[in-house]
Design an enzyme around this catalytic site. Structure first.
Site: not given
Ligand SMILES: [Zn+2]
Length: 207
Positions: A72, A91
Site C-alpha cells: 500500500e 491502515h
Molecule cells: Zn489493507
C-alpha cells in the site's frame, strides 16, 4: 529515520495487540521531510525490527532497507501528497471498521466523536484492488476537505496524524465508533445526531 523505524515497530505491536490486523495485513508509515519509513510487505507487524522497515523516496523507490515496502505504499505516498499536516498513517483491517465498510457508504454521526476526524461522518472510499493507484485515489477522495479518517470499502480503515501516536489513537476511536454503530444496528435503527446537535458540539470544541 532511526526513531521513525523504531516507532513503526512499537505501534506495529500495538495494532496487533488490539486485534486490528491479522497475519501480515495492515501497514503503517511515518514521513520525515521528503522520505517515508513504511512497514515492509509480508512481515507480521508485531515481529518487525527497525531495520526491516524500508525508507522510500516520493516516487516509492527504496533508498534504505533490504525488504520490499508495503504493497500500500502508493496509498501512503498519495495521502501525504495531499495532507501537508500529516506525518503518520495507520491502515488496518479492524473487524468493525471492515463490517461498516462492507455494508455502508458512510459511518454516520452516531456519536459526537465522529467530529474528531474533521467531518460530520466518515466516508467509505469506493472499492479498488489493494495496492493500486485507483485505491489510493479513492481514499484520497474520501479524505478530501482535511479529514483524518476514512473507511475502505470491503477492506478496512485508514487514519492520519501528526505522529504515530495520534494516528493510532484515531484508529482506536474509529474502531470504537464502528463497533458502537454495528452493535446499535443489531438493536434496531440507530438515532443519528442531527446538524444542529453536531454544530453545538463543534462550537463547544472550538471554545
Ligand atoms: Zn489493507
Amino acid at each position: 529515520m532511526r526513531d521513525a523505524r523504531a516507532a513503526l515497530c512499537d505501534y506495529g505491536r500495538r495494532v496487533v495487540e488490539r486485534g486490528y490486523v491479522v497475519g501480515s495485513s495492515g501497514n503503517l508509515s511515518v514521513r520525515d521531510g521528503d522520505l517515508m519509513a513504511v512497514t515492509p510487505t509480508g512481515v507480521q507487524l508485531d515481529r518487525l525490527r527497525p531495520e526491516d522497515c524500508p525508507v522510500v523516496d516520493p516516487a516509492g523507490r527504496v533508498v534504505d532497507g533490504r525488504l520490499a515496502p508495503s504493497s500500500e505504499t502508493p496509498m501512503h505516498l498519495a495521502l501525504y501528497d495531499t495532507a501537508p499536516d500529516a506525518s503518520a498513517i495507520v491502515h488496518t483491517h479492524s473487524v468493525f471498521g471492515a463490517v461498516v465498510a462492507t455494508t455502508r457508504e458512510v459511518l454516520p454521526a452516531i456519536h459526537y466523536n465522529v467530529l474528531l476526524f474533521g467531518g460530520r461522518d466518515v466516508r467509505v472510499a469506493d472499492y479498488a484492488t489493494y495496492g493500486t493507484a485507483d485505491l489510493a485515489r479513492n481514499v484520497r477522495g474520501a479524505l478530501a476537505g482535511g479529514r483524518t479518517a476514512a473507511l475502505l470499502a470491503n477492506h478496512g480503515g485508514v487514519t492520519l496524524g501528526t505522529d504515530l501516536d495520534e494516528a493510532f489513537e484515531r484508529t482506536s476511536i474509529l474502531e470504537w465508533l464502528c463497533e458502537v454503530y454495528v452493535r446499535a444496528c443489531g438493536m434496531g435503527t440507530p438515532r443519528i445526531l442531527d446538524d444542529a446537535e453536531l454544530a453545538d458540539v463543534e462550537a463547544r470544541m472550538q471554545g
